[in-house]
Design a protein around this motif. Structure first.
Motif, PDB file in Angstrom:
ATOM      1  N   GLU A 167     -40.192 -13.677  -8.506  1.00  0.00           N
ATOM      2  CA  GLU A 167     -40.877 -14.506  -7.508  1.00  0.00           C
ATOM      3  C   GLU A 167     -40.691 -15.991  -7.820  1.00  0.00           C
ATOM      4  OE1 GLU A 167     -44.645 -11.939  -6.038  1.00  0.00           O
ATOM      5  OE2 GLU A 167     -44.615 -12.390  -8.189  1.00  0.00           O
ATOM      6  N   GLU A 168     -40.706 -16.331  -9.098  1.00  0.00           N
ATOM      7  CA  GLU A 168     -40.470 -17.720  -9.478  1.00  0.00           C
ATOM      8  C   GLU A 168     -39.064 -18.162  -9.072  1.00  0.00           C
ATOM      9  OE1 GLU A 168     -41.184 -17.907 -13.613  1.00  0.00           O
ATOM     10  OE2 GLU A 168     -43.347 -17.517 -13.468  1.00  0.00           O
ATOM     11  N   ALA A 169     -38.104 -17.264  -9.218  1.00  0.00           N
ATOM     12  CA  ALA A 169     -36.734 -17.596  -8.814  1.00  0.00           C
ATOM     13  C   ALA A 169     -36.648 -17.803  -7.309  1.00  0.00           C
ATOM     14  CB  ALA A 169     -35.779 -16.481  -9.252  1.00  0.00           C
ATOM     15  N   ALA A 170     -37.358 -17.000  -6.556  1.00  0.00           N
ATOM     16  CA  ALA A 170     -37.361 -17.168  -5.102  1.00  0.00           C
ATOM     17  C   ALA A 170     -37.966 -18.512  -4.708  1.00  0.00           C
ATOM     18  CB  ALA A 170     -38.127 -16.018  -4.447  1.00  0.00           C
ATOM     19  N   ARG A 171     -39.038 -18.897  -5.378  1.00  0.00           N
ATOM     20  CA  ARG A 171     -39.654 -20.196  -5.071  1.00  0.00           C
ATOM     21  C   ARG A 171     -38.751 -21.352  -5.496  1.00  0.00           C
ATOM     22  NH1 ARG A 171     -44.487 -17.272  -6.504  1.00  0.00           N
ATOM     23  NH2 ARG A 171     -44.219 -17.876  -8.705  1.00  0.00           N
ATOM     24  N   ASP A 172     -38.010 -21.161  -6.577  1.00  0.00           N
ATOM     25  CA  ASP A 172     -37.064 -22.193  -7.003  1.00  0.00           C
ATOM     26  C   ASP A 172     -35.942 -22.369  -5.989  1.00  0.00           C
ATOM     27  OD1 ASP A 172     -38.508 -22.649  -9.285  1.00  0.00           O
ATOM     28  OD2 ASP A 172     -37.282 -21.325 -10.544  1.00  0.00           O
ATOM     29  N   LEU A 173     -35.657 -21.304  -5.240  1.00  0.00           N
ATOM     30  CA  LEU A 173     -34.621 -21.369  -4.204  1.00  0.00           C
ATOM     31  C   LEU A 173     -35.204 -21.760  -2.843  1.00  0.00           C
ATOM     32  CD1 LEU A 173     -32.582 -18.193  -5.226  1.00  0.00           C
ATOM     33  CD2 LEU A 173     -31.957 -20.584  -5.588  1.00  0.00           C
ATOM     34  N   TYR A 174     -36.398 -22.395  -2.880  1.00  0.00           N
ATOM     35  CA  TYR A 174     -37.052 -22.970  -1.706  1.00  0.00           C
ATOM     36  C   TYR A 174     -37.559 -21.922  -0.719  1.00  0.00           C
ATOM     37  CZ  TYR A 174     -34.653 -27.031  -3.578  1.00  0.00           C
ATOM     38  OH  TYR A 174     -34.196 -28.016  -4.424  1.00  0.00           O
ATOM     39  N   ALA A 175     -37.894 -20.752  -1.204  1.00  0.00           N
ATOM     40  CA  ALA A 175     -38.524 -19.752  -0.341  1.00  0.00           C
ATOM     41  C   ALA A 175     -40.014 -20.034  -0.260  1.00  0.00           C
ATOM     42  CB  ALA A 175     -38.282 -18.345  -0.888  1.00  0.00           C
ATOM     43  N   GLY A 176     -40.576 -19.950   0.940  1.00  0.00           N
ATOM     44  CA  GLY A 176     -41.994 -20.172   1.122  1.00  0.00           C
ATOM     45  C   GLY A 176     -42.802 -18.979   0.649  1.00  0.00           C
ATOM     46  N   PRO A 177     -44.125 -19.095   0.618  1.00  0.00           N
ATOM     47  CA  PRO A 177     -44.972 -17.972   0.169  1.00  0.00           C
ATOM     48  C   PRO A 177     -44.754 -16.703   0.988  1.00  0.00           C
ATOM     49  CG  PRO A 177     -46.234 -20.004   0.270  1.00  0.00           C
ATOM     50  CD  PRO A 177     -44.921 -20.304   0.890  1.00  0.00           C
ATOM     51  N   ALA A 178     -44.703 -16.867   2.319  1.00  0.00           N
ATOM     52  CA  ALA A 178     -44.517 -15.689   3.172  1.00  0.00           C
ATOM     53  C   ALA A 178     -43.146 -15.074   2.965  1.00  0.00           C
ATOM     54  CB  ALA A 178     -44.717 -16.063   4.638  1.00  0.00           C
ATOM     55  N   GLN A 179     -42.138 -15.906   2.867  1.00  0.00           N
ATOM     56  CA  GLN A 179     -40.773 -15.410   2.671  1.00  0.00           C
ATOM     57  C   GLN A 179     -40.623 -14.726   1.318  1.00  0.00           C
ATOM     58  OE1 GLN A 179     -37.777 -18.464   2.953  1.00  0.00           O
ATOM     59  NE2 GLN A 179     -36.285 -17.062   3.856  1.00  0.00           N
ATOM     60  N   THR A 180     -41.238 -15.302   0.292  1.00  0.00           N
ATOM     61  CA  THR A 180     -41.194 -14.689  -1.033  1.00  0.00           C
ATOM     62  C   THR A 180     -41.867 -13.324  -1.032  1.00  0.00           C
ATOM     63  OG1 THR A 180     -41.221 -16.866  -2.085  1.00  0.00           O
ATOM     64  CG2 THR A 180     -41.843 -14.981  -3.452  1.00  0.00           C
ATOM     65  N   PHE A 181     -43.006 -13.243  -0.356  1.00  0.00           N
ATOM     66  CA  PHE A 181     -43.729 -11.965  -0.325  1.00  0.00           C
ATOM     67  C   PHE A 181     -42.941 -10.903   0.436  1.00  0.00           C
ATOM     68  CE2 PHE A 181     -46.694  -9.040   1.744  1.00  0.00           C
ATOM     69  CZ  PHE A 181     -47.355  -8.535   0.634  1.00  0.00           C
ATOM     70  N   LEU A 182     -42.385 -11.262   1.591  1.00  0.00           N
ATOM     71  CA  LEU A 182     -41.707 -10.281   2.434  1.00  0.00           C
ATOM     72  C   LEU A 182     -40.367  -9.841   1.861  1.00  0.00           C
ATOM     73  CD1 LEU A 182     -42.463 -11.735   5.993  1.00  0.00           C
ATOM     74  CD2 LEU A 182     -43.513  -9.756   4.904  1.00  0.00           C
ATOM     75  N   ARG A 183     -39.643 -10.752   1.198  1.00  0.00           N
ATOM     76  CA  ARG A 183     -38.288 -10.443   0.754  1.00  0.00           C
ATOM     77  C   ARG A 183     -38.187 -10.070  -0.722  1.00  0.00           C
ATOM     78  NH1 ARG A 183     -33.868 -14.278   3.830  1.00  0.00           N
ATOM     79  NH2 ARG A 183     -34.560 -13.843   5.968  1.00  0.00           N
ATOM     80  N   VAL A 184     -39.204 -10.431  -1.498  1.00  0.00           N
ATOM     81  CA  VAL A 184     -39.137 -10.139  -2.933  1.00  0.00           C
ATOM     82  C   VAL A 184     -40.279  -9.221  -3.367  1.00  0.00           C
ATOM     83  CG1 VAL A 184     -39.132 -11.123  -5.257  1.00  0.00           C
ATOM     84  CG2 VAL A 184     -37.994 -12.329  -3.385  1.00  0.00           C
ATOM     85  N   THR A 185     -41.514  -9.678  -3.143  1.00  0.00           N
ATOM     86  CA  THR A 185     -42.671  -8.949  -3.659  1.00  0.00           C
ATOM     87  C   THR A 185     -42.846  -7.601  -2.968  1.00  0.00           C
ATOM     88  OG1 THR A 185     -43.738 -11.080  -4.043  1.00  0.00           O
ATOM     89  CG2 THR A 185     -45.124  -9.115  -4.151  1.00  0.00           C
ATOM     90  N   LEU A 186     -42.830  -7.601  -1.643  1.00  0.00           N
ATOM     91  CA  LEU A 186     -43.085  -6.362  -0.903  1.00  0.00           C
ATOM     92  C   LEU A 186     -42.037  -5.283  -1.154  1.00  0.00           C
ATOM     93  CD1 LEU A 186     -45.048  -5.047   1.052  1.00  0.00           C
ATOM     94  CD2 LEU A 186     -43.701  -5.952   2.956  1.00  0.00           C
ATOM     95  N   PRO A 187     -40.726  -5.620  -1.151  1.00  0.00           N
ATOM     96  CA  PRO A 187     -39.741  -4.556  -1.461  1.00  0.00           C
ATOM     97  C   PRO A 187     -39.920  -3.951  -2.850  1.00  0.00           C
ATOM     98  CG  PRO A 187     -38.657  -6.409  -0.401  1.00  0.00           C
ATOM     99  CD  PRO A 187     -40.053  -6.856  -0.712  1.00  0.00           C
ATOM    100  N   ILE A 188     -40.323  -4.776  -3.830  1.00  0.00           N
ATOM    101  CA  ILE A 188     -40.517  -4.237  -5.175  1.00  0.00           C
ATOM    102  C   ILE A 188     -41.748  -3.340  -5.224  1.00  0.00           C
ATOM    103  CG2 ILE A 188     -40.979  -4.844  -7.576  1.00  0.00           C
ATOM    104  CD1 ILE A 188     -39.418  -7.406  -7.131  1.00  0.00           C
ATOM    105  N   ALA A 189     -42.797  -3.738  -4.512  1.00  0.00           N
ATOM    106  CA  ALA A 189     -44.038  -2.952  -4.507  1.00  0.00           C
ATOM    107  C   ALA A 189     -43.978  -1.768  -3.553  1.00  0.00           C
ATOM    108  CB  ALA A 189     -45.220  -3.845  -4.138  1.00  0.00           C
ATOM    109  N   ALA A 190     -42.933  -1.684  -2.726  1.00  0.00           N
ATOM    110  CA  ALA A 190     -42.854  -0.650  -1.690  1.00  0.00           C
ATOM    111  C   ALA A 190     -42.960   0.775  -2.227  1.00  0.00           C
ATOM    112  CB  ALA A 190     -41.572  -0.822  -0.881  1.00  0.00           C
TER     113      ALA A 190
END
Length: 268
Positions: A167-190
């Motif tokens: 998630e930190e890497a996603a934020r470093d690549l300028y992903a917003g909170p919603a984008q980070t959750f939908l593309r990184v956090t949610l797929p991992i927790a799926a």
């Protein structure tokens, strides 16, 4: 030189596993076999002759398919409610520190340790004191309540194993909170969310004790089976049970196949 005792020692775990699996599957095999039976009396407990009549008309018994449809509706809505609430609670308990967090954690897991009849009686007293008429909605509320704990347990275990650096890497690549959750956090927790949802559906569809206390005049499929056992067990109950078992096995096999394909597709 190999001896039978040596072979037995080397394969003892496998033998025990196969024996346990056979023990678990045996009741389902009996249900499947007797779904093709043509009993002479009211009870489908003794094999008479092979017949496909019950499979040709699974709704041939009055109110059977109606109770099945009701159980499926309750299970679907209870799964949706418990999954949404349980996922949110799991993330909140893992990611945030707040006053009373330990107490909330204990209360969440209390339904898993509490005997069902205690929860059933407590919910019945609550509904009666609030003047709520027993029926579909009281069953749904009760099912969401006891399914919630299992979803929280499944999702929480998955969230705890997540690497926060992703998630930190996603934020470093300028992903917003919603984008980070939908593309990184949610797929991992799926996988944890899916496991909790499937477990909630199975528990809700199968529940009898809590449902019996809080159903009023509403009859679900487990209650129909219990009532039929007092008067006579129609073969159609075995048909429905066999169909549900086959569907569950297919879902598990599909999940395993998809998981194996994803592992093979990952770069080494």
């Amino acid at each position: 030189m190999r001896t039978p005792i040596t072979w037995l020692r080397r394969n003892l775990v496998v033998i025990a596993g196969l024996g346990t699996l056979a023990y678990l599957i045996l009741p389902n095999v009996v249900v499947t076999v007797f779904s093709f039976n043509n009993p002479t009396g009211r009870f489908n407990y003794a094999w008479q002759e092979f017949s496909l009549d019950a499979w040709k008309d699974p709704c041939g018994v009055a109110d059977l398919c109606g109770s099945l449809s009701l159980s499926l509706q309750i299970a679907v809505w209870a799964t949706i409610g418990a999954t949404v609430l349980g996922t949110a609670i799991a993330f909140a308990m893992v990611r945030y520190r707040f006053r009373g967090r330990g107490t909330v954690n204990s209360l969440i897991f209390l339904p898993m340790a509490m005997p069902e009849i205690v929860m059933a009686a407590s919910l019945l007293a609550l509904f009666l004191n609030m003047g709520i008429q027993l029926g579909f909605w009281t069953i749904l509320i009760a099912h969401i309540m006891f399914c919630l704990s299992f979803v929280v347990a499944a999702v929480k275990a998955r969230v705890l194993s997540m690497d926060p650096r992703l998630e930190e890497a996603a934020r470093d690549l300028y992903a917003g909170p919603a984008q980070t959750f939908l593309r990184v956090t949610l797929p991992i927790a799926a996988p944890g969310i899916a496991a909790g949802a499937l477990l909630s559906f199975a528990l809700s569809f199968d529940d009898f004790i809590i449902t019996n206390f809080n159903s009023g005049n509403t009859v679900t499929f487990p209650m129909f089976v219990w009532g039929s056992a007092q008067r006579g067990t129609p073969v159609q109950i075995n048909v429905i049970g066999t169909a549900m078992f086959v569907i569950a096995v297919l879902v598990v096999l599909a999940g395993q196949t998809i998981g194996n394909r994803r592992k093979k597709a990952q770069p080494k």
